[in-house]
Design an enzyme around this catalytic site. Sequence first.
Site, short mmCIF file in Angstrom:
data_model
loop_
_atom_site.label_atom_id
_atom_site.label_comp_id
_atom_site.label_asym_id
_atom_site.label_seq_id
_atom_site.Cartn_x
_atom_site.Cartn_y
_atom_site.Cartn_z
N LYS A 191 0.75 -1.33 -0.16
CA LYS A 191 -0.09 0.07 -0.15
C LYS A 191 0.98 1.19 0.09
O LYS A 191 0.24 2.21 -0.16
CB LYS A 191 -0.90 0.14 1.13
CG LYS A 191 -0.46 0.07 2.36
CD LYS A 191 -1.45 0.04 3.76
CE LYS A 191 -0.85 0.06 5.07
NZ LYS A 191 -0.26 1.24 5.40
N ASP A 192 2.06 1.21 0.51
CA ASP A 192 2.98 2.23 0.37
C ASP A 192 3.65 2.36 -1.20
O ASP A 192 4.51 3.46 -1.08
CB ASP A 192 4.17 2.18 1.31
CG ASP A 192 3.56 2.22 2.73
OD1 ASP A 192 2.56 2.68 2.98
OD2 ASP A 192 4.29 1.74 3.67
N ARG A 233 -8.17 8.41 3.48
CA ARG A 233 -9.27 7.45 3.07
C ARG A 233 -9.96 6.94 4.31
O ARG A 233 -11.31 6.72 4.29
CB ARG A 233 -8.29 6.37 2.55
CG ARG A 233 -9.35 4.92 2.25
CD ARG A 233 -8.47 3.68 1.89
NE ARG A 233 -7.43 3.45 3.05
CZ ARG A 233 -7.98 2.46 4.23
NH1 ARG A 233 -9.22 2.12 4.21
NH2 ARG A 233 -7.05 2.38 4.98
N ARG A 234 -9.26 6.54 5.32
CA ARG A 234 -10.20 6.22 6.58
C ARG A 234 -11.06 7.33 7.17
O ARG A 234 -12.05 7.20 7.41
CB ARG A 234 -9.21 5.82 7.62
CG ARG A 234 -8.61 4.40 7.49
CD ARG A 234 -7.56 3.85 8.35
NE ARG A 234 -6.92 2.54 8.23
CZ ARG A 234 -5.66 2.38 8.43
NH1 ARG A 234 -4.95 3.40 8.78
NH2 ARG A 234 -5.24 1.14 8.09
N ARG A 258 0.29 10.00 13.55
CA ARG A 258 1.36 9.07 12.82
C ARG A 258 2.25 8.53 14.03
O ARG A 258 2.17 8.59 15.11
CB ARG A 258 1.99 10.13 11.89
CG ARG A 258 1.18 10.35 10.71
CD ARG A 258 2.19 11.13 9.50
NE ARG A 258 3.17 10.22 9.29
CZ ARG A 258 4.37 10.79 8.81
NH1 ARG A 258 4.44 11.97 8.68
NH2 ARG A 258 5.45 9.87 8.64
N ARG A 278 1.01 4.95 18.82
CA ARG A 278 -0.38 5.19 18.46
C ARG A 278 -1.33 4.59 19.75
O ARG A 278 -2.26 5.07 20.33
CB ARG A 278 -1.10 4.64 17.37
CG ARG A 278 -0.19 5.31 15.95
CD ARG A 278 -0.68 4.76 14.91
NE ARG A 278 0.00 5.15 13.69
CZ ARG A 278 -0.28 5.25 12.22
NH1 ARG A 278 -1.47 4.74 11.97
NH2 ARG A 278 0.69 5.57 11.44
N CYS A 334 -1.69 10.35 -1.92
CA CYS A 334 -2.11 10.58 -0.49
C CYS A 334 -2.89 11.60 -0.39
O CYS A 334 -3.44 11.79 0.60
CB CYS A 334 -0.69 10.48 0.24
SG CYS A 334 -0.57 8.99 1.14
#
Length: 307
Positions: free
Chosen positions: A80-81, A128-129, A146, A152, A239
């Site tokens: 995904k990166d 996106r989230r 981040r 997190r 992004c």
Amino acid sequence: MTFKIGTRGSQLAIAQSEWVKKKIETRHPHIHVELIKIKTTGDKMLDTPLSKIGGKALFVKEIEETLLGKAVDLAVHSLKDVPAELPEGLMLSATPKREDPRDVFVSVKYQTLQDLPQGARVGTSSLRRKAQLLIMRHDLEIVPLRGNVDTRLQKLKEGEIQAIILAAAGLKRLGIDNHITHVIPSLQMLPAIGQGALGLEVRRDDERTLRLLKFLNHEETEVTVKAERAFLRTLEGGCQVPIAAFCRFKDGLLHLSGMVSELDGSHTVRDEITGEKDQAEQMGVILAKKLLNSGADKILAHIYKRS
């Protein structure tokens, strides 16, 4: 024979690269695999949202340069990166079996997204989230988040936020999926393109490495992520835009779902198509064009103009 893998130094990146290293050494006992940790721009700039500093490509650029310079033989990324367009001379090789592609809800007090109180603070670094969360719960306060998974989770424990959204794959690969409170169905929150899959990047002319890695390829994963990446490539998405897609096999057919959304979820274009597995790439292109014709072109133009 020594074989060098270029990787980011994060806990998750190392876990993924160690998995590849173990697979190669088990299959080819005469090869000694060495991990070379490379600090990327994305790892250095943790206080700024990715959409403001150039996107996820910042997690691969320095590793790709090291690969092109032949200091390493293979780069292991979270797929995904990896941008849709690769630098000249590089390609993705075998695609290992995908881990769980879904997003997960993690909270200390609450069981699901619906249980959160009005105005709850939810942490995520992903536009996106964010867009999809606001579609489901427009009252939520989305907090940019981040840093590594431990950082997190700590903010969650300290009560700075009431919940965080993470990728199931990362927690499972780190062996800490016990933190998952609820798995969000993929059709309720579409995953990032290639989420849960690994991107094994090599030099296009390195036939030895291509042969070496061939045994790692998982056909279903290869086909499904090919459709998703063709969708991303056609949209020329980065992004800065909430773009999502997920492809799966069902009843012998490929089912590809895709979405483009405004940043606040106020306007979303979403659709799904089905097709044969040998049409994977074509399906990605067709679905992307379908969304563009349904209004995604205006969303993209609006967001890129603002950024």
